[in-house]
Design a protein around this motif. Sequence first.
Motif, PDB file in Angstrom:
ATOM      1  N   MET A   1      12.161  54.579  34.798  1.00 18.18           N
ATOM      2  CA  MET A   1      12.818  53.626  35.659  1.00 18.18           C
ATOM      3  C   MET A   1      14.341  53.720  35.596  1.00 18.18           C
ATOM      4  SD  MET A   1      10.998  51.724  37.675  1.00 18.18           S
ATOM      5  CE  MET A   1      11.847  50.225  37.994  1.00 18.18           C
ATOM      6  N   PRO A   2      14.919  53.873  34.394  1.00 17.95           N
ATOM      7  CA  PRO A   2      16.385  53.939  34.364  1.00 17.95           C
ATOM      8  C   PRO A   2      16.946  55.084  35.211  1.00 17.95           C
ATOM      9  CG  PRO A   2      15.551  53.545  32.168  1.00 17.95           C
ATOM     10  CD  PRO A   2      14.363  53.847  33.035  1.00 17.95           C
ATOM     11  N   ASP A   3      16.284  56.237  35.209  1.00 15.33           N
ATOM     12  CA  ASP A   3      16.753  57.370  36.006  1.00 15.33           C
ATOM     13  C   ASP A   3      16.647  57.076  37.497  1.00 15.33           C
ATOM     14  OD1 ASP A   3      17.308  58.766  33.699  1.00 15.33           O
ATOM     15  OD2 ASP A   3      15.403  59.865  33.717  1.00 15.33           O
ATOM     16  N   ILE A   4      15.547  56.443  37.898  1.00 14.63           N
ATOM     17  CA  ILE A   4      15.356  56.091  39.308  1.00 14.63           C
ATOM     18  C   ILE A   4      16.398  55.060  39.727  1.00 14.63           C
ATOM     19  CG2 ILE A   4      13.779  55.030  40.969  1.00 14.63           C
ATOM     20  CD1 ILE A   4      11.487  56.189  39.215  1.00 14.63           C
ATOM     21  N   ALA A   5      16.629  54.073  38.877  1.00 12.34           N
ATOM     22  CA  ALA A   5      17.627  53.043  39.175  1.00 12.34           C
ATOM     23  C   ALA A   5      19.015  53.671  39.329  1.00 12.34           C
ATOM     24  CB  ALA A   5      17.633  51.981  38.079  1.00 12.34           C
ATOM     25  N   ALA A   6      19.350  54.590  38.430  1.00  8.42           N
ATOM     26  CA  ALA A   6      20.662  55.243  38.504  1.00  8.42           C
ATOM     27  C   ALA A   6      20.793  56.044  39.789  1.00  8.42           C
ATOM     28  CB  ALA A   6      20.866  56.142  37.288  1.00  8.42           C
ATOM     29  N   ALA A   7      19.726  56.746  40.169  1.00 10.96           N
ATOM     30  CA  ALA A   7      19.760  57.535  41.402  1.00 10.96           C
ATOM     31  C   ALA A   7      19.904  56.640  42.633  1.00 10.96           C
ATOM     32  CB  ALA A   7      18.497  58.386  41.514  1.00 10.96           C
ATOM     33  N   ALA A   8      19.316  55.445  42.561  1.00 11.21           N
ATOM     34  CA  ALA A   8      19.406  54.501  43.678  1.00 11.21           C
ATOM     35  C   ALA A   8      20.707  53.702  43.656  1.00 11.21           C
ATOM     36  CB  ALA A   8      18.220  53.550  43.644  1.00 11.21           C
ATOM     37  N   GLY A   9      21.444  53.782  42.550  1.00  7.65           N
ATOM     38  CA  GLY A   9      22.710  53.081  42.437  1.00  7.65           C
ATOM     39  C   GLY A   9      22.579  51.599  42.148  1.00  7.65           C
TER      40      GLY A   9
ATOM     41  N   THR B   1      13.666  46.647  39.213  1.00  6.49           N
ATOM     42  CA  THR B   1      12.413  46.003  38.841  1.00  6.49           C
ATOM     43  C   THR B   1      12.140  44.802  39.750  1.00  6.49           C
ATOM     44  OG1 THR B   1      12.657  46.744  36.563  1.00  6.49           O
ATOM     45  CG2 THR B   1      11.183  44.885  36.938  1.00  6.49           C
ATOM     46  N   ARG B   2      13.167  43.997  40.005  1.00  2.00           N
ATOM     47  CA  ARG B   2      13.007  42.839  40.896  1.00  2.00           C
ATOM     48  C   ARG B   2      12.677  43.285  42.317  1.00  2.00           C
ATOM     49  NH1 ARG B   2      17.230  40.955  37.705  1.00  2.00           N
ATOM     50  NH2 ARG B   2      18.809  41.699  39.161  1.00  2.00           N
ATOM     51  N   LEU B   3      13.349  44.330  42.800  1.00  5.93           N
ATOM     52  CA  LEU B   3      13.080  44.844  44.141  1.00  5.93           C
ATOM     53  C   LEU B   3      11.650  45.364  44.267  1.00  5.93           C
ATOM     54  CD1 LEU B   3      16.384  46.811  44.875  1.00  5.93           C
ATOM     55  CD2 LEU B   3      15.648  44.646  45.920  1.00  5.93           C
ATOM     56  N   PHE B   4      11.195  46.058  43.241  1.00 11.32           N
ATOM     57  CA  PHE B   4       9.842  46.608  43.245  1.00 11.32           C
ATOM     58  C   PHE B   4       8.815  45.485  43.315  1.00 11.32           C
ATOM     59  CE2 PHE B   4       5.932  48.304  41.543  1.00 11.32           C
ATOM     60  CZ  PHE B   4       5.869  49.568  42.112  1.00 11.32           C
ATOM     61  N   ARG B   5       9.026  44.463  42.495  1.00  8.98           N
ATOM     62  CA  ARG B   5       8.086  43.337  42.486  1.00  8.98           C
ATOM     63  C   ARG B   5       8.100  42.595  43.819  1.00  8.98           C
ATOM     64  NH1 ARG B   5       5.930  40.317  37.673  1.00  8.98           N
ATOM     65  NH2 ARG B   5       4.506  38.890  38.676  1.00  8.98           N
TER      66      ARG B   5
ATOM     67  N   VAL C   1       4.857  48.411  35.681  1.00  4.56           N
ATOM     68  CA  VAL C   1       3.820  48.740  34.698  1.00  4.56           C
ATOM     69  C   VAL C   1       2.435  48.443  35.261  1.00  4.56           C
ATOM     70  CG1 VAL C   1       2.901  48.160  32.415  1.00  4.56           C
ATOM     71  CG2 VAL C   1       5.352  48.456  32.729  1.00  4.56           C
ATOM     72  N   GLY C   2       2.275  47.307  35.910  1.00  5.59           N
ATOM     73  CA  GLY C   2       0.995  46.948  36.513  1.00  5.59           C
ATOM     74  C   GLY C   2       0.596  47.927  37.603  1.00  5.59           C
ATOM     75  N   TYR C   3       1.559  48.346  38.402  1.00  2.00           N
ATOM     76  CA  TYR C   3       1.302  49.311  39.467  1.00  2.00           C
ATOM     77  C   TYR C   3       0.832  50.644  38.887  1.00  2.00           C
ATOM     78  CZ  TYR C   3       2.118  52.447  43.388  1.00  2.00           C
ATOM     79  OH  TYR C   3       1.962  53.392  44.364  1.00  2.00           O
ATOM     80  N   ILE C   4       1.539  51.126  37.882  1.00  2.12           N
ATOM     81  CA  ILE C   4       1.173  52.398  37.256  1.00  2.12           C
ATOM     82  C   ILE C   4      -0.210  52.305  36.624  1.00  2.12           C
ATOM     83  CG2 ILE C   4       1.746  53.996  35.365  1.00  2.12           C
ATOM     84  CD1 ILE C   4       4.729  53.375  36.035  1.00  2.12           C
ATOM     85  N   ARG C   5      -0.481  51.212  35.941  1.00  2.00           N
ATOM     86  CA  ARG C   5      -1.788  51.012  35.307  1.00  2.00           C
ATOM     87  C   ARG C   5      -2.897  51.019  36.356  1.00  2.00           C
ATOM     88  NH1 ARG C   5      -1.064  46.133  32.905  1.00  2.00           N
ATOM     89  NH2 ARG C   5      -0.066  47.145  31.147  1.00  2.00           N
TER      90      ARG C   5
END
Length: 93
Positions: free
Chosen positions: A1-9, A16-20, A28-32
């Motif tokens: 997630m940190p890498d994705i967040a950095a790429a998205a700026g 995490t809030r945007l995803f939810r 985590v729930g989505y991946i599971r």
Amino acid sequence: MPDIAAAAGVSHNHLTRLFRAATGETVVGYIRARRMERARHFLQATTLSVPAVAASVGIPDLQAFNKACRRALGTSPRGIRAAQPVSPHSPAQ
């Protein structure tokens, strides 16, 4: 997630809030859930052993995999396989 967040700026927490907000579930729930759906597919459509299925979805601990299957899918890996037998014409892997 940190890498994705950095790429998205954006920050990790904001992503995490945007995803939810977009999906209604946590990352985590989505991946599971995706892992368990993939495990169900492997159990129903292949003849892979249960330990091989567990490892292929990223849960190498068989006890943890069994517990995750019961929680997410309502039955054990054997129960999933028994409910949907593999036909001789199904792809083996």
